[in-house]
Motif scaffolding. Structure first.
Motif, PDB file in Angstrom:
ATOM      1  N   LEU A   2     -15.321  33.021  64.348  1.00 55.97           N
ATOM      2  CA  LEU A   2     -14.070  32.285  64.197  1.00 55.97           C
ATOM      3  C   LEU A   2     -14.314  30.802  64.458  1.00 55.97           C
ATOM      4  O   LEU A   2     -15.094  30.437  65.331  1.00 55.97           O
ATOM      5  N   ALA A   3     -13.620  29.969  63.719  1.00 51.78           N
ATOM      6  CA  ALA A   3     -13.725  28.527  63.917  1.00 51.78           C
ATOM      7  C   ALA A   3     -13.147  28.154  65.278  1.00 51.78           C
ATOM      8  O   ALA A   3     -12.313  28.870  65.838  1.00 51.78           O
ATOM      9  N   LYS A   4     -13.575  27.041  65.818  1.00 52.38           N
ATOM     10  CA  LYS A   4     -13.114  26.590  67.137  1.00 52.38           C
ATOM     11  C   LYS A   4     -11.592  26.489  67.187  1.00 52.38           C
ATOM     12  O   LYS A   4     -10.971  26.833  68.191  1.00 52.38           O
ATOM     13  N   ALA A   5     -10.977  26.038  66.092  1.00 59.09           N
ATOM     14  CA  ALA A   5      -9.525  25.900  66.048  1.00 59.09           C
ATOM     15  C   ALA A   5      -8.820  27.250  66.118  1.00 59.09           C
ATOM     16  O   ALA A   5      -7.630  27.315  66.434  1.00 59.09           O
ATOM     17  N   ASN A   6      -9.539  28.326  65.858  1.00 52.89           N
ATOM     18  CA  ASN A   6      -8.947  29.660  65.850  1.00 52.89           C
ATOM     19  C   ASN A   6      -9.337  30.498  67.057  1.00 52.89           C
ATOM     20  O   ASN A   6      -9.118  31.704  67.068  1.00 52.89           O
ATOM     21  N   ARG A   7      -9.922  29.869  68.080  1.00 54.21           N
ATOM     22  CA  ARG A   7     -10.325  30.592  69.282  1.00 54.21           C
ATOM     23  C   ARG A   7      -9.534  30.111  70.486  1.00 54.21           C
ATOM     24  O   ARG A   7      -9.271  28.925  70.632  1.00 54.21           O
ATOM     25  N   ILE A   8      -9.198  31.037  71.359  1.00 55.25           N
ATOM     26  CA  ILE A   8      -8.596  30.702  72.644  1.00 55.25           C
ATOM     27  C   ILE A   8      -9.760  30.582  73.617  1.00 55.25           C
ATOM     28  O   ILE A   8     -10.511  31.536  73.811  1.00 55.25           O
ATOM     29  N   THR A   9      -9.910  29.413  74.219  1.00 55.85           N
ATOM     30  CA  THR A   9     -11.064  29.188  75.090  1.00 55.85           C
ATOM     31  C   THR A   9     -10.686  28.950  76.546  1.00 55.85           C
ATOM     32  O   THR A   9     -11.511  29.122  77.422  1.00 55.85           O
ATOM     33  N   SER A  10      -9.472  28.582  76.797  1.00 56.89           N
ATOM     34  CA  SER A  10      -9.056  28.235  78.148  1.00 56.89           C
ATOM     35  C   SER A  10      -8.553  29.467  78.903  1.00 56.89           C
ATOM     36  O   SER A  10      -7.775  30.267  78.375  1.00 56.89           O
ATOM     37  N   ALA A  11      -8.975  29.602  80.155  1.00 52.02           N
ATOM     38  CA  ALA A  11      -8.500  30.691  81.000  1.00 52.02           C
ATOM     39  C   ALA A  11      -6.994  30.590  81.216  1.00 52.02           C
ATOM     40  O   ALA A  11      -6.302  31.613  81.281  1.00 52.02           O
ATOM     41  N   ASP A  12      -6.476  29.373  81.294  1.00 48.64           N
ATOM     42  CA  ASP A  12      -5.027  29.194  81.445  1.00 48.64           C
ATOM     43  C   ASP A  12      -4.280  29.704  80.228  1.00 48.64           C
ATOM     44  O   ASP A  12      -3.216  30.316  80.347  1.00 48.64           O
ATOM     45  N   ASP A  13      -4.817  29.458  79.036  1.00 50.68           N
ATOM     46  CA  ASP A  13      -4.183  29.953  77.821  1.00 50.68           C
ATOM     47  C   ASP A  13      -4.168  31.479  77.802  1.00 50.68           C
ATOM     48  O   ASP A  13      -3.161  32.095  77.458  1.00 50.68           O
ATOM     49  N   TYR A  14      -5.287  32.094  78.176  1.00 53.97           N
ATOM     50  CA  TYR A  14      -5.342  33.551  78.259  1.00 53.97           C
ATOM     51  C   TYR A  14      -4.261  34.066  79.207  1.00 53.97           C
ATOM     52  O   TYR A  14      -3.526  34.994  78.892  1.00 53.97           O
ATOM     53  N   ARG A  15      -4.178  33.452  80.378  1.00 55.26           N
ATOM     54  CA  ARG A  15      -3.231  33.891  81.399  1.00 55.26           C
ATOM     55  C   ARG A  15      -1.790  33.803  80.897  1.00 55.26           C
ATOM     56  O   ARG A  15      -1.011  34.745  81.051  1.00 55.26           O
ATOM     57  N   VAL A  16      -1.435  32.694  80.269  1.00 52.74           N
ATOM     58  CA  VAL A  16      -0.075  32.503  79.774  1.00 52.74           C
ATOM     59  C   VAL A  16       0.252  33.514  78.680  1.00 52.74           C
ATOM     60  O   VAL A  16       1.335  34.104  78.671  1.00 52.74           O
ATOM     61  N   ILE A  17      -0.671  33.724  77.766  1.00 55.66           N
ATOM     62  CA  ILE A  17      -0.412  34.641  76.660  1.00 55.66           C
ATOM     63  C   ILE A  17      -0.256  36.074  77.155  1.00 55.66           C
ATOM     64  O   ILE A  17       0.659  36.792  76.745  1.00 55.66           O
ATOM     65  N   VAL A  18      -1.122  36.497  78.078  1.00 59.89           N
ATOM     66  CA  VAL A  18      -1.052  37.864  78.579  1.00 59.89           C
ATOM     67  C   VAL A  18       0.201  38.075  79.431  1.00 59.89           C
ATOM     68  O   VAL A  18       0.858  39.104  79.339  1.00 59.89           O
ATOM     69  N   ARG A  19       0.571  37.105  80.232  1.00 59.46           N
ATOM     70  CA  ARG A  19       1.726  37.271  81.123  1.00 59.46           C
ATOM     71  C   ARG A  19       3.063  37.079  80.418  1.00 59.46           C
ATOM     72  O   ARG A  19       4.039  37.751  80.751  1.00 59.46           O
TER      73      ARG A  19
END
Length: 118
Positions: A2-19
């Motif tokens: 996946l291109a960089k623009a299509n990847r979630i790389t930040s732990a904060d982003d993961y946390r927000v999306i999952v919660r």
């Protein structure tokens, strides 16, 4: 890949999306979806824990999930962040089963964009 623009790389982003994201459960995966501004590229992230299997198994599952998401991008997935968590049974699942679960999650009503500011 996946291109960089299509990847979630930040732990904060993961946390927000999952919660805060909408949860769509399948037999082998759980997908969390959170809307973004319309017109932006879709972004994908993957969680494949050691419960799925050895490193070889985990990487196989991750590559399969990435392939499905790459296909979804080609079909025009936009304006959503998606985190796909593989469940332990994903290592034994066929590629077609994983594909069906992820594409079903992307077409779920939970993927409808939210109002700006949420």
């Amino acid at each position: 890949m996946l291109a960089k623009a299509n990847r979630i790389t930040s732990a904060d982003d993961y946390r927000v999306i999952v919660r805060r994201g909408a949860k769509v459960a399948g037999a082998h995966t759980v997908s969390y979806l959170r809307s973004r501004e319309s017109g932006t590229d879709a972004r994908f992230g993957f969680i494949v824990s050691k419960k799925v299997g050895t490193a070889v198994r985990r990487n196989l599952v991750r590559r399969r999930l990435k392939s499905v998401c790459h296909e979804a991008l080609a079909d025009g997935a936009r304006g959503v962040d998606v985190v796909v968590r593989a469940l332990p049974g994903a290592a034994e699942a066929e590629w077609s089963q994983l594909r069906a679960e992820v594409l079903e999650a992307l077409s779920a009503p939970a993927a409808v964009p939210l109002a700006k500011g949420r």
